[in-house]
Design an enzyme around this catalytic site. Structure first.
Site, short mmCIF file in Angstrom:
data_model
loop_
_atom_site.label_atom_id
_atom_site.label_comp_id
_atom_site.label_asym_id
_atom_site.label_seq_id
_atom_site.Cartn_x
_atom_site.Cartn_y
_atom_site.Cartn_z
N ASN A 136 37.81 2.47 7.87
CA ASN A 136 39.00 1.67 8.20
C ASN A 136 38.82 0.90 9.51
O ASN A 136 39.77 0.36 10.05
CB ASN A 136 40.25 2.56 8.26
CG ASN A 136 40.20 3.60 9.38
OD1 ASN A 136 39.25 3.62 10.17
ND2 ASN A 136 41.20 4.45 9.46
N HIS A 138 37.85 2.19 12.42
CA HIS A 138 38.11 2.90 13.67
C HIS A 138 36.81 3.14 14.45
O HIS A 138 35.73 3.19 13.87
CB HIS A 138 38.88 4.22 13.44
CG HIS A 138 38.11 5.33 12.82
ND1 HIS A 138 38.68 6.27 11.99
CD2 HIS A 138 36.80 5.69 12.91
CE1 HIS A 138 37.78 7.14 11.62
NE2 HIS A 138 36.63 6.82 12.15
P1 PGA Z 1 30.66 9.10 9.88
O1 PGA Z 1 31.95 8.74 10.71
O2 PGA Z 1 29.52 8.94 10.82
O3 PGA Z 1 30.83 10.53 9.46
O4 PGA Z 1 30.63 8.15 8.74
C1 PGA Z 1 31.91 7.66 11.57
C2 PGA Z 1 33.25 7.51 12.22
O5 PGA Z 1 34.26 7.85 11.58
O6 PGA Z 1 33.29 7.05 13.36
#
Ligand code: PGA
Length: 241
Positions: A136, A138
């Site tokens: 999303n 973030h």
């Molecule tokens: P992920 O999460 O590395 O587990 O994909 C990244 C994030 O949400 O910043």
């Protein structure tokens, strides 16, 4: 923005590991901003390899982690403290007293956040900040919102983030509902930023970061305003470019 596309996650791990270690070689007392999640696993593994080969020494390095869950014991298998120790700190030689985390169990969270910002400042600021990105948009736990939150703060996690992160817990009910995170202002004050995205489910957020509108609805889009950002992508994450 320096956009680099790689064939495999392995290659990104090697490139990102060299990138982080290159910073430490240039400046042994570097201040590193570190991230958790699945994205930095391979970069951390490569940093450990380089340390084991004697190529890099972390004994003067200071670290600041981006975020931590609230009301989760630091020894819980899902705490970010635990994650960082298991995947990096237990295998290299950063002195324990140079490792910094926001305390998700602090009684006075405002005070905790202010003190963390002060500590970063006192350490001379972050030389390089490693970031993942949420599907999303973030960064850290700065979720899509109506405005950018500047400094470290407490956040209520979005449903989509709780769902994304539930894969690490026994059930979705066990995922903490709140976290404490560095703010967008704290992140973009880093002198250099390395952001990594893996997988097609990140492609939309990546496209927005590179050539979309800068908006707090995609917090990572603010990186367009930073002068030294390197983005490492696999083919899936780069598929909409
Ligand atoms: P992920 O999460 O590395 O587990 O994909 C990244 C994030 O949400 O910043």
């Amino acid at each position: 923005m320096n956009v680099l596309v790689f064939d495999t996650e392995e290659q990104i791990g090697v490139a990102a590991g060299y990138y982080m270690c290159g910073q430490v070689l240039q400046k042994p007392d570097s201040v590193l901003g570190l991230a958790t999640g699945s994205t930095p696993l391979k970069p951390y593994a490569h940093m450990i390899d380089l340390y084991n080969e004697g190529a890099v020494d972390f004994s003067k390095v200071t670290t600041f982690n981006l975020d931590e869950y609230c009301k989760l014991d630091v020894n819980d298998k899902n705490s970010y403290h635990k994650f960082m120790h298991e995947n990096l700190f237990d295998h290299i030689n950063i002195p324990e007293e140079n490792i910094n985390f926001l305390d998700g169990n602090a009684e006075d969270m405002d005070k905790e956040c202010k003190e963390y910002e002060e500590k970063i400042k006192k350490a001379g600021g972050i030389d390089i900040q490693l970031l993942g990105i949420g599907s999303n948009g973030h960064i850290a736990f700065n979720e899509p919102a109506d405005s950018f939150q500047r400094w470290s703060h407490i956040v209520a996690l979005k449903e989509s983030t709780i769902k994304d992160n539930s894969r690490f817990f026994n059930s979705i009910e066990e995922v903490p509902t709140h976290a404490v995170t560095m703010g967008i202002g704290s992140i973009i004050q880093a002198k250099r930023i390395l952001i990594i995205a893996l997988g097609e489910h990140k492609a939309k957020a990546v496209k927005q970061v590179i050539d979309g509108q800068v908006t707090p609805q995609c917090p990572a889009s603010v990186l367009q305003f930073h002068k030294d950002v390197t983005l490492m992508l696999d083919k899936g994450a780069a598929s909409l470019l």
